[in-house]
Structure formats: structure tokens, C-alpha cells
Design an enzyme around this catalytic site. Sequence first.
Site, PDB file in Angstrom:
ATOM      1  N   GLY A  86     -25.487  46.450   2.157  1.00 17.62           N
ATOM      2  CA  GLY A  86     -24.329  46.374   1.390  1.00 17.62           C
ATOM      3  C   GLY A  86     -23.113  46.917   2.051  1.00 17.62           C
ATOM      4  O   GLY A  86     -21.776  46.506   1.894  1.00 17.62           O
ATOM      5  N   THR A  87     -23.468  48.173   2.867  1.00 18.95           N
ATOM      6  CA  THR A  87     -22.257  48.807   3.347  1.00 18.95           C
ATOM      7  C   THR A  87     -21.490  48.054   4.372  1.00 18.95           C
ATOM      8  O   THR A  87     -20.318  47.831   4.439  1.00 18.95           O
ATOM      9  CB  THR A  87     -22.868  50.137   3.930  1.00 18.95           C
ATOM     10  OG1 THR A  87     -23.382  51.000   3.159  1.00 18.95           O
ATOM     11  CG2 THR A  87     -21.849  51.127   4.793  1.00 18.95           C
TER      12      THR A  87
ATOM     13  N   ASN B  73     -21.928  51.927  -9.619  1.00 21.33           N
ATOM     14  CA  ASN B  73     -23.307  52.443  -9.255  1.00 21.33           C
ATOM     15  C   ASN B  73     -23.225  53.871 -10.265  1.00 21.33           C
ATOM     16  O   ASN B  73     -24.582  54.003 -10.239  1.00 21.33           O
ATOM     17  CB  ASN B  73     -23.402  52.496  -7.873  1.00 21.33           C
ATOM     18  CG  ASN B  73     -22.043  53.338  -7.271  1.00 21.33           C
ATOM     19  OD1 ASN B  73     -21.122  52.754  -7.407  1.00 21.33           O
ATOM     20  ND2 ASN B  73     -22.352  54.531  -6.869  1.00 21.33           N
TER      21      ASN B  73
ATOM     22  N   GLN C  56     -24.683  46.543  -7.354  1.00 14.14           N
ATOM     23  CA  GLN C  56     -25.440  46.868  -8.403  1.00 14.14           C
ATOM     24  C   GLN C  56     -25.494  45.772  -9.523  1.00 14.14           C
ATOM     25  O   GLN C  56     -26.438  45.627 -10.547  1.00 14.14           O
ATOM     26  CB  GLN C  56     -24.746  48.140  -9.105  1.00 14.14           C
ATOM     27  CG  GLN C  56     -24.711  49.469  -8.403  1.00 14.14           C
ATOM     28  CD  GLN C  56     -26.218  50.161  -8.131  1.00 14.14           C
ATOM     29  OE1 GLN C  56     -26.930  49.714  -9.191  1.00 14.14           O
ATOM     30  NE2 GLN C  56     -26.216  51.110  -7.147  1.00 14.14           N
TER      31      GLN C  56
ATOM     32  N   SER D 123     -26.962  43.602  -1.448  1.00  8.22           N
ATOM     33  CA  SER D 123     -27.668  44.427  -0.567  1.00  8.22           C
ATOM     34  C   SER D 123     -29.302  44.250  -1.342  1.00  8.22           C
ATOM     35  O   SER D 123     -29.620  43.981  -2.540  1.00  8.22           O
ATOM     36  CB  SER D 123     -27.444  45.973  -0.890  1.00  8.22           C
ATOM     37  OG  SER D 123     -28.559  46.872  -0.240  1.00  8.22           O
TER      38      SER D 123
ATOM     39  N   HIS E 295     -32.105  46.012  -1.049  1.00  6.17           N
ATOM     40  CA  HIS E 295     -32.979  47.102  -1.671  1.00  6.17           C
ATOM     41  C   HIS E 295     -32.652  47.550  -2.906  1.00  6.17           C
ATOM     42  O   HIS E 295     -33.299  48.606  -3.477  1.00  6.17           O
ATOM     43  CB  HIS E 295     -33.069  48.300  -0.464  1.00  6.17           C
ATOM     44  CG  HIS E 295     -31.856  49.369  -0.667  1.00  6.17           C
ATOM     45  ND1 HIS E 295     -31.850  50.590  -1.067  1.00  6.17           N
ATOM     46  CD2 HIS E 295     -30.491  49.291   0.138  1.00  6.17           C
ATOM     47  CE1 HIS E 295     -30.602  51.044  -0.920  1.00  6.17           C
ATOM     48  NE2 HIS E 295     -30.004  50.262  -0.046  1.00  6.17           N
TER      49      HIS E 295
ATOM     50  N   THR F  63     -29.736  39.151  16.799  1.00 10.41           N
ATOM     51  CA  THR F  63     -31.238  38.726  16.274  1.00 10.41           C
ATOM     52  C   THR F  63     -31.425  38.724  15.115  1.00 10.41           C
ATOM     53  O   THR F  63     -31.340  39.982  14.505  1.00 10.41           O
ATOM     54  CB  THR F  63     -32.428  38.970  17.475  1.00 10.41           C
ATOM     55  OG1 THR F  63     -31.990  38.539  18.747  1.00 10.41           O
ATOM     56  CG2 THR F  63     -33.614  38.474  17.014  1.00 10.41           C
TER      57      THR F  63
ATOM     58  N   CYS G 211     -24.688  60.508  -1.813  1.00  9.26           N
ATOM     59  CA  CYS G 211     -24.046  61.143  -0.891  1.00  9.26           C
ATOM     60  C   CYS G 211     -23.414  62.521  -1.479  1.00  9.26           C
ATOM     61  O   CYS G 211     -23.193  63.305  -0.747  1.00  9.26           O
ATOM     62  CB  CYS G 211     -23.034  60.266  -0.314  1.00  9.26           C
ATOM     63  SG  CYS G 211     -22.936  58.737  -0.906  1.00  9.26           S
TER      64      CYS G 211
HETATM   65  C1  PLP Z   1     -26.284  51.208  -2.561  1.00  9.27           C
HETATM   66  C2  PLP Z   1     -24.621  50.725  -2.724  1.00  9.27           C
HETATM   67  C3  PLP Z   1     -23.995  50.227  -1.544  1.00  9.27           C
HETATM   68  C4  PLP Z   1     -24.619  50.469  -0.420  1.00  9.27           C
HETATM   69  O1  PLP Z   1     -25.766  49.432   0.208  1.00  9.27           O
HETATM   70  P1  PLP Z   1     -26.551  49.507   1.426  1.00  9.27           P
HETATM   71  O2  PLP Z   1     -27.444  48.505   1.472  1.00  9.27           O
HETATM   72  O3  PLP Z   1     -27.592  50.890   0.925  1.00  9.27           O
HETATM   73  O4  PLP Z   1     -25.738  49.906   2.347  1.00  9.27           O
HETATM   74  C5  PLP Z   1     -22.698  49.724  -1.625  1.00  9.27           C
HETATM   75  N1  PLP Z   1     -22.210  49.543  -3.138  1.00  9.27           N
HETATM   76  C6  PLP Z   1     -22.997  49.774  -3.843  1.00  9.27           C
HETATM   77  C7  PLP Z   1     -22.221  49.641  -5.419  1.00  9.27           C
HETATM   78  C8  PLP Z   1     -24.102  50.406  -3.974  1.00  9.27           C
HETATM   79  O5  PLP Z   1     -24.725  50.767  -5.280  1.00  9.27           O
END
Ligand code: PLP
Length: 389
Positions: free
Chosen positions: A71-72, A151, A179, A199, A201, A237, A325
Site C-alpha cells: 500500500g505504501t 485506519n 482499509q 494492500s 496483508h 521480477t 508508527c
Molecule cells: C496499512 C496501510 C497502508 C500501508 O500499506 P503497506 O502494504 O503496509 O505498505 C497504507 N494505507 C492505509 C490506510 C493502511 O492501513
Amino acid sequence: MREVYLDYSATTPVKKEVLDAMIPFFTEEYGNPSSLYKKGRYAKAAISDARKKIADLIGATDREIIFTSGGTEADNWAVKGVAYGNKHKGNHIITTKTEHHALLHTCEHLAESGFEITYLDVDQYGMIKLEDLKKAINEKTILVSIIFANNEIGTIQPIKEIGELTKNHGVLFHTDAVQALGNTEINVKDMNIDLLSMSSHKIYGPKGIGALYINKKVKLPNYIHGGAQEYQKRAGTENVPGVIGFGKAAELAKENMEAHIKKLTELRKYFIDKIFEKIDTVSLNGHPDKRLPGNINMTFSYVEGETMLLYLDVQGISASSGSACSSSSFEASHVLKAIGIPLENALSSIRFTVGDFTTKEDLDYVIETIVTIVNKYRKISPYYNTKKG
Ligand SMILES: *Cc1c(COP(=O)(O)O)cnc(C)c1O
């Protein structure tokens, strides 16, 4: 001792079906998708299949889904890409005060190189006002980036209305839907979304893989340069097992969405009702119903949040004081600040996020533990006892 994980917004466990789908791509089907022989073609076909599943979850076409490292990266690419690619048109970006740090820190970086950023205020529930957005758009505006669902407090923004507005003004619209994905209906076409971050995970898939939806009409400069992977838009890759896992997680999310939302909403209600019944001077942060089904963010006044988290941890319970964080610092969360929560209450706020593996029995244990700690700490709190008289 019982272990209860209530931090599904930080990350989720990989589902068994997801892991099962991934495993062959580590050990047997390890071909490079760019290779032209059978093993390569097999991996390439599996990636296409995963891409379709993710596109299906948000109403996109498969070519509009580009895999990223998470997501980042998707947030960075969307915002920096639009900024650098449209410098000739303007330098103004509109976002909100309640974005994830992936978005906020990207905007701060752009501000250092001459971009102007407007951070929209939100109301007490964390909602932006469409009127404010409309007023903020000017002839230099090149992008509106607004988080789909927050989030920390779970508030879901009026995305369709925002999409309508940005479309009418001819401004690109990006949303961080990390989210929201799997937790609310998303249709990028109905909602006029140009760019959308995801994202894996956060939806029971593996870490280190995500995607950016890029509407086919949008020309976005590349962020990672190199080989011709991902329709020549994102080099390197492919993370094949990750992509396959994300695809499977997206497929499950689509199949189970209705039941998932129903279950989480019920658990949330159960938890909140019980807490209000058993504890006084407590409040819910975020919108009462326009919120993520699994999000519970509450202020337990006169109880220090970090202390409570430590106590919960000792009792086997994982929860969060805001975004991951800021969990080691005493600064109030920027989101709670933006909705007008005073500092002392912000520092007494805890986020519990429930998920697919949470049970009512888990919640009963957590509620009982919370009642114990709150009573214990309030008993010795001069502020609480003065207030009570
Ligand atoms: C977790 C999160 C991200 C970051 O995603 P990653 O895959 O962990 O880099 C970005 N935005 C929101 C709203 C998130 O909850």
C-alpha cells in the site's frame, strides 16, 4: 493463557487457502514470468489469473491493476506520479488531515519541492465536507487524494460524491483503499476513481505485495524503472507467490464480503454495547455507522492508553493506540487531533479491530480485562475521583 488478537487493521493472518495457493510457486513453479519456456509461461498465466481476481473485487479491468510492493508504494506512486507528470498543468494537491502516513509524508515531501498541499479539515466524526472540497479546487489543482476508510477511527468517506465532484472539475481522484478493500463495496467505475491503492496483508494475504489501480485513461509516469514487467509500468521480477496469495485473498474477500461485513458489524456492536454498559465516562471515536465493520476506537477517560495496552498485552491481548508508527511515542494521533479530541483524551484512546477469526468469547475475555484495568486505574486517579466528587 488466552491470546486474543484485536489488531486486524495493522495486519491480518494469512488464510490457509491463501497459503496453500502460494506454496507451489516457491518450490515447483518457480519460473520467472518473463521466461518464454513452459515454467515461465505457467507463472505468467497464474499472475494474469490473480490480476483478474483483484480487478473483479473493485470493478476494474485486469490491465488497470499493477502490482506493487504494498500500500505504501501504491500511495507514493499515485501521488508523486500525478504530481511529476502534471507539473505543466499545476502544482496544487488536495488531501485531508486524516490520511495514513504513507500519503501525508509523501505530500510533505512534495511540498518541499514546490507543490502546494491543501489539507482538508474533517468534522467530529472524521468526515470531510464536500463543500470544503469544492471550494478548495482551483485552476492549479491536479489531484484530490482522500482516504476511503480511515485506519484509526474507521470512518468511511462519501467516495462516490467525491468522485462525482472531481470528475465534474476535471481533476484526478486517488483514494487509499487499503482499509476499505473487502470491508465495503468498491466500484471504481461507479465511483469515478482514477487511482486506488490496495494492500494484500490487510485482507488475509501475504505482506510485501499490493497494487495500484490506474484507470486506463490516466497516464502515470513510472516510479520504478527497469525491465518490461507489468505492462512496462512497474519494473522488477514479479513477487509471484505474493501475487498469487493476494489474488486468492481477493477472491475470498469477494466471495465472503457479505457474511464478513455482517459478522464483524455484529461483533463490533456487541463489544461497544457491553463497554458502554459496564464502564462510565467512555466514548466512541469515529462515525457511529459509516465506519469499517471491524473498527472500534474508544476513549477511556482517566486511563492512560499506553499503560492499558501494556496491561492488555500481559493478559495476551493485542490492540493498538492508533497507527503502528506512533505506538512508541506519546504524541497524540493526528487523526484524533483532527476530529477535535483533546490531548488527554487522545492519549486515553485505544483501537480494537476485529476480524474473521474473532469470536464472542474472545470479546468477553477482553471486555472483562478492560473493566478490571479501568476500575483499577481510576481508583487511584486523582482526576477521576475529583470529577466524581
Ligand atoms: C496499512 C496501510 C497502508 C500501508 O500499506 P503497506 O502494504 O503496509 O505498505 C497504507 N494505507 C492505509 C490506510 C493502511 O492501513
